[in-house]
Design a protein around this motif. Sequence first.
Motif, PDB file in Angstrom:
ATOM      1  N   ALA A  49      -3.742   1.978  -4.436  1.00 47.19           N
ATOM      2  CA  ALA A  49      -3.508   2.117  -2.997  1.00 47.19           C
ATOM      3  C   ALA A  49      -4.701   1.635  -2.174  1.00 47.19           C
ATOM      4  O   ALA A  49      -4.528   0.957  -1.164  1.00 47.19           O
ATOM      5  N   THR A  50      -5.934   1.946  -2.627  1.00 45.77           N
ATOM      6  CA  THR A  50      -7.109   1.532  -1.862  1.00 45.77           C
ATOM      7  C   THR A  50      -7.261   0.008  -1.761  1.00 45.77           C
ATOM      8  O   THR A  50      -7.339  -0.514  -0.653  1.00 45.77           O
TER       9      THR A  50
ATOM     10  N   GLY B 252      -4.605  -1.289   0.453  1.00 42.58           N
ATOM     11  CA  GLY B 252      -4.865  -0.883   1.830  1.00 42.58           C
ATOM     12  C   GLY B 252      -5.941  -1.734   2.474  1.00 42.58           C
ATOM     13  O   GLY B 252      -5.850  -2.086   3.651  1.00 42.58           O
TER      14      GLY B 252
ATOM     15  N   ASN C 258       1.156   4.239  -2.946  1.00 45.99           N
ATOM     16  CA  ASN C 258       1.037   5.667  -2.643  1.00 45.99           C
ATOM     17  C   ASN C 258       2.261   6.442  -3.119  1.00 45.99           C
ATOM     18  O   ASN C 258       2.135   7.511  -3.700  1.00 45.99           O
TER      19      ASN C 258
ATOM     20  N   ASN D 240       0.835  -1.213   0.000  1.00 44.15           N
ATOM     21  CA  ASN D 240       0.000   0.000   0.000  1.00 44.15           C
ATOM     22  C   ASN D 240       0.866   1.258   0.000  1.00 44.15           C
ATOM     23  O   ASN D 240       0.617   2.205  -0.744  1.00 44.15           O
TER      24      ASN D 240
END
Lengths: 198, 173
Positions: A107-108, A111, A99, A95
């Motif tokens: 990234a989401t 994450g 970023n 993650n």
Amino acid sequence: MLNYIWAGMVIFSVISAAFGGNGEVISSAIISSASDAVTLCIRLGGTICLWGGLMEIAEASGLTGAVCRLLSPFLKIVFPKMDMKSKTAKAISMNVTANLLGLGNAATPLGLEAMKRLQEENGKKDRASADMMKFVVMNSAAFHLIPTTVAALRQDYGCKTPFDIMPASWISSAAALLVGLTAAVILIKISESVKWKK
Amino acid sequence: MEKITSFILPAVTAGIIIFGFAKGIKVFDCFAAGVKKGLSSAIGLLPPLMGLVLGVTMLRQSGALEVITNMLRPLAQISGIPVDVLPLAVLSPISGSGSLTMFEQILKNFGPDSFEGRVASIIMGSTETTFYAVTVYYGSVGIKKTGITVPAALLADMTCFVVSAMSAGLFNS
């Protein structure tokens, strides 16, 4: 917390609309938000699947492990108790990498994978653990080495040196990250000691 | 530089697959297995997203944001944030697509090399949508008590706005 914020948002909106005479606009906004949410969910679902697939390959080939070793000195500062060989640490480092590269879409999903791992280690299932809080704060002040979208838009509007904001952007990202994480650590300590006294 | 950045995503995608292939992994089977895992978690995101989108859309369409911006105007003057960038600062923790539209308006009205344009660019390059992260990340695993996350994250956002205004002047070429 979210219950209060959400209720506050809705109530404040309706009051503002009443005073501003925006009744019809807000009515259609309420209806359209339902389908917007479904569209957003499907779009997010697609990227989750895409990165889920790519990460499965990266995991099996040992690539995530290598990235994790690279980032572990930094992660150790934020998550001192974490085992740097665990799947959680690997997911967090993927993650962070997304970023850093300015890949917001990736990234989401990465994450969310990290959140799943953190939840497995979490004792109280409805309450966020300290590591979760730090991780979410870290993502809300995400550090982008290369602000791709911003640079593209600057160029569209006639800027000849669209990347010249990068050093300034690093400074403000770093400051936000530092303040956010420090605040999180201090506030976690305070809330823990308050609970302990009770 | 502009050309390099548009190749980050393709390079990462190809890199992962080539590395896996070189290590003798059945890349396609592996990819499909990973996608299958992702499928189930996507549906679980609808409830938090529905709530978030409803709240944010109402805020944006009702004129409530203008009210908040006006209330914060004195604070902006003290901290050095340009008044015309303030709506972006108010919107950026709440709505990603909304702040992108606002950012484009600032670029159009003031130009990307103006002080307003630079501060807006730096803010856009160094924040994420806080409420989106909080609702989606916690919603995906069913966490209801978020503890100190929101105050700490908002403090980080505010730091970003103030430092952005300061560093925009610092690096002005």
